[in-house]
Design a protein around this motif. Structure first.
Motif, short mmCIF file in Angstrom:
data_model
loop_
_atom_site.label_atom_id
_atom_site.label_comp_id
_atom_site.label_asym_id
_atom_site.label_seq_id
_atom_site.Cartn_x
_atom_site.Cartn_y
_atom_site.Cartn_z
N GLU A 19 0.84 -1.21 0.00
CA GLU A 19 0.00 0.00 0.00
C GLU A 19 0.87 1.26 0.00
O GLU A 19 0.58 2.23 -0.71
N VAL A 20 1.93 1.24 0.76
CA VAL A 20 2.84 2.39 0.82
C VAL A 20 3.46 2.63 -0.55
O VAL A 20 3.52 3.77 -1.03
N LEU A 21 3.92 1.57 -1.20
CA LEU A 21 4.51 1.72 -2.53
C LEU A 21 3.50 2.26 -3.53
O LEU A 21 3.82 3.13 -4.35
N SER A 22 2.28 1.77 -3.45
CA SER A 22 1.22 2.26 -4.35
C SER A 22 0.96 3.74 -4.11
O SER A 22 0.85 4.53 -5.05
N LEU A 23 0.89 4.12 -2.85
CA LEU A 23 0.65 5.52 -2.48
C LEU A 23 1.79 6.40 -2.97
O LEU A 23 1.56 7.50 -3.50
#
Length: 91
Positions: A19-23
């Motif tokens: 999720e962090v990478l996507s964000l």
């Protein structure tokens, strides 16, 4: 730019890495990672990192140019152009 909304503890990163990478890729805003309440790292997407590196390289070139000016390492533009034309005559 304020980073207060982009501060996450390392435990959040561990639990939500995808999720962090996507964000990071969507928002293109860096995220500050904390450990024991202290800022320890900044994560950013690759495109932003590359832009930052290019900007730093240009700033370094400008700083070196300013340093050479301060040291008096100057040549008149006409002299430089004449030298280049002598090396590479018109074809």
């Amino acid at each position: 730019m304020r980073y207060t909304s982009q501060i996450k503890p390392i435990s959040y990163l561990k639990a939500n890495a995808a999720e962090v990478l996507s964000l990071l890729c969507q928002e293109r805003q860096p995220i500050v990672i904390t450990q024991n309440g202290e800022a320890k790292a900044v994560l950013q997407d690759v495109a932003s990192y590359e832009e930052t590196q290019e900007t730093l390289a240009l700033l370094k070139i400008l700083a070196l140019g300013n340093q050479e000016i301060a040291e008096g390492k100057l040549k008149p533009a006409a002299q430089v152009v004449a030298r280049l034309r002598a090396k590479h005559p018109a074809r």
